[in-house]
Write an enzyme that holds these catalytic residues in place. Structure first.
Site, PDB file in Angstrom:
ATOM      1  N   GLY A 132       4.291   1.467  10.510  1.00 57.80           N
ATOM      2  CA  GLY A 132       4.861   2.792  10.287  1.00 57.80           C
ATOM      3  C   GLY A 132       6.179   3.029  10.997  1.00 57.80           C
ATOM      4  O   GLY A 132       6.724   2.159  11.664  1.00 57.80           O
ATOM      5  N   GLU A 167      -2.775  -6.600  10.929  1.00 58.71           N
ATOM      6  CA  GLU A 167      -1.828  -5.493  11.048  1.00 58.71           C
ATOM      7  C   GLU A 167      -1.949  -4.883  12.437  1.00 58.71           C
ATOM      8  O   GLU A 167      -2.770  -3.980  12.646  1.00 58.71           O
ATOM      9  CB  GLU A 167      -2.137  -4.424  10.001  1.00 58.71           C
ATOM     10  CG  GLU A 167      -1.946  -4.863   8.577  1.00 58.71           C
ATOM     11  CD  GLU A 167      -1.454  -3.716   7.713  1.00 58.71           C
ATOM     12  OE1 GLU A 167      -0.443  -3.903   7.036  1.00 58.71           O
ATOM     13  OE2 GLU A 167      -2.047  -2.632   7.756  1.00 58.71           O
ATOM     14  N   HIS A 179      -8.172  -0.084   6.898  1.00 56.09           N
ATOM     15  CA  HIS A 179      -6.792   0.152   7.350  1.00 56.09           C
ATOM     16  C   HIS A 179      -6.837   0.961   8.654  1.00 56.09           C
ATOM     17  O   HIS A 179      -7.676   1.840   8.823  1.00 56.09           O
ATOM     18  CB  HIS A 179      -6.002   0.904   6.279  1.00 56.09           C
ATOM     19  CG  HIS A 179      -4.532   0.943   6.564  1.00 56.09           C
ATOM     20  ND1 HIS A 179      -3.980   1.840   7.452  1.00 56.09           N
ATOM     21  CD2 HIS A 179      -3.507   0.190   6.106  1.00 56.09           C
ATOM     22  CE1 HIS A 179      -2.661   1.624   7.511  1.00 56.09           C
ATOM     23  NE2 HIS A 179      -2.360   0.625   6.704  1.00 56.09           N
ATOM     24  N   SER A 189       5.703  -3.112   9.488  1.00 52.70           N
ATOM     25  CA  SER A 189       7.172  -2.996   9.516  1.00 52.70           C
ATOM     26  C   SER A 189       7.897  -4.237   8.992  1.00 52.70           C
ATOM     27  O   SER A 189       8.957  -4.617   9.508  1.00 52.70           O
ATOM     28  CB  SER A 189       7.666  -2.652  10.931  1.00 52.70           C
ATOM     29  OG  SER A 189       7.182  -1.383  11.308  1.00 52.70           O
ATOM     30  N   LYS A 199       0.361   4.371   0.011  1.00 55.38           N
ATOM     31  CA  LYS A 199      -0.142   5.587   0.680  1.00 55.38           C
ATOM     32  C   LYS A 199      -0.031   6.799  -0.255  1.00 55.38           C
ATOM     33  O   LYS A 199      -0.289   6.671  -1.432  1.00 55.38           O
ATOM     34  CB  LYS A 199       0.586   5.802   2.010  1.00 55.38           C
ATOM     35  CG  LYS A 199       0.427   4.580   2.900  1.00 55.38           C
ATOM     36  CD  LYS A 199       0.837   4.784   4.313  1.00 55.38           C
ATOM     37  CE  LYS A 199       0.756   3.455   5.034  1.00 55.38           C
ATOM     38  NZ  LYS A 199       1.233   3.488   6.387  1.00 55.38           N
ATOM     39  N   ASN A 253       0.887  -1.159   0.000  1.00 54.87           N
ATOM     40  CA  ASN A 253       0.000   0.000   0.000  1.00 54.87           C
ATOM     41  C   ASN A 253       0.926   1.211   0.000  1.00 54.87           C
ATOM     42  O   ASN A 253       1.600   1.453   0.997  1.00 54.87           O
ATOM     43  CB  ASN A 253      -0.827  -0.080   1.303  1.00 54.87           C
ATOM     44  CG  ASN A 253      -1.508   1.209   1.662  1.00 54.87           C
ATOM     45  OD1 ASN A 253      -1.745   2.048   0.807  1.00 54.87           O
ATOM     46  ND2 ASN A 253      -1.821   1.359   2.949  1.00 54.87           N
ATOM     47  N   GLU A 257      -5.139   3.336   9.762  1.00 54.70           N
ATOM     48  CA  GLU A 257      -5.041   4.797   9.630  1.00 54.70           C
ATOM     49  C   GLU A 257      -6.407   5.392   9.327  1.00 54.70           C
ATOM     50  O   GLU A 257      -6.739   6.481   9.769  1.00 54.70           O
ATOM     51  CB  GLU A 257      -4.025   5.162   8.546  1.00 54.70           C
ATOM     52  CG  GLU A 257      -2.609   4.896   9.022  1.00 54.70           C
ATOM     53  CD  GLU A 257      -1.587   4.778   7.914  1.00 54.70           C
ATOM     54  OE1 GLU A 257      -1.914   5.021   6.738  1.00 54.70           O
ATOM     55  OE2 GLU A 257      -0.444   4.418   8.249  1.00 54.70           O
TER      56      GLU A 257
END
Ligand code: PEP
Length: 264
Positions: A177, A171, A99, A217, A14, A12, A101
């Site tokens: 991140g 995740e 997701h 990560s 972003k 992904n 985020e």
């Protein structure tokens, strides 16, 4: 369960790839798709502004181009939003839903993710559903409860005949991140086993083929170990593979480790 299950690998990107970056990536993915074994599935989720390039690419069927999000309604006064039908018309085959985020920063709820699941399926889109506990939930010992709730609510009402569209990405929020660090393989194995149990509870006969990917990560150093972790069907990678050469490198390290596991 067979050790020869398909292996999923993708990213992904972003807000990073421009249409020109996407063009380079699609070229690399086309070459990779042609040289890889048939049981490897690749996916690439660029920003909306690059999705039109699906039309001028000749991606093999083992490589999927997807969107990072979509709106749950077919149409409406939602300035700036994109519907499933719009993605479909561009030839997009996959969409990322839930997701962390989006859950955290755009207040996406489990109910909202469920509506997106319904819209994806109604429009023939495959989807990757992200689920994962926060650091606080892990610390308080409720990670499994979070995973159960997110899974059951997102898939609520989904008929078993649509399970071929479903891909789960575990995740953990604390692993994603620059501020995160990858989950230890032992933790990943336990959580994947839990997710697999919840899927079996929901779909006792049909859930075995639903892939469960790990994300958070993943990088050149840890991908080999994560790729061979029990119950991991694939890797969902971010920053470490946004460069096309790194994508290739991390993918091949993961596949080599997977092959060793199958042969040993
Ligand atoms: C992600 O954003 O979903 C992700 C897995 O990113 P990273 O690999 O960079 O942690």
């Amino acid at each position: 369960m067979s050790v020869n299950r398909p292996f999923y690998f993708g990213t992904n990107v972003k807000m990073t790839h421009t249409p020109e970056d996407t063009r380079i990536f699609l070229q690399m993915l086309t070459e990779l798709g042609e040289e890889l074994p048939a049981d490897v599935r690749l996916f690439y989720l660029p920003p909306y502004t690059s999705l039109h390039l699906r039309g001028c690419s000749s991606l093999p069927s083992s490589v999927w181009l997807g969107a990072q999000n979509m709106h749950e309604d077919e149409w409406g006064a939602y300035t700036g939003e994109i519907s499933a039908a719009m993605l479909r018309e561009l030839g997009v085959e996959l969409v990322l839903l839930g997701h962390s985020e989006r859950r955290e920063r755009y207040n996406e709820t489990d109910e909202g993710v469920n509506r997106k699941v319904q819209a994806a399926v109604a429009n023939g889109l495959k989807f990757i559903l992200c689920i994962g506990e926060t650091e606080r939930e892990k610390r308080c010992g409720v990670a499994r409860e979070t995973l159960s709730r997110q899974l059951k609510m997102a898939l609520h009402g989904l008929a078993a005949c649509h399970l071929s569209k479903v891909h789960i990405a575990y995740e953990p929020v604390w692993a994603i991140g620059e501020k995160g660090s990858s989950a230890p393989p032992g933790h990943v194995a336990k959580m994947h086993a839990w997710i697999r149990n919840v899927l079996e509870e929901l779909y006792p006969q049909e859930s075995a083929s639903v892939p469960i990917l790990y994300g958070g990560s993943v990088n050149e150093q840890n991908c080999a170990e994560l790729a061979r972790t029990p119950l991991v069907d694939g890797l969902f990678v971010g920053r470490a593979v946004w460069d096309a050469e790194n994508f290739r490198k991390v993918l091949y390290l993961s596949l080599a480790s997977r092959m060793d596991k199958i042969e040993s």
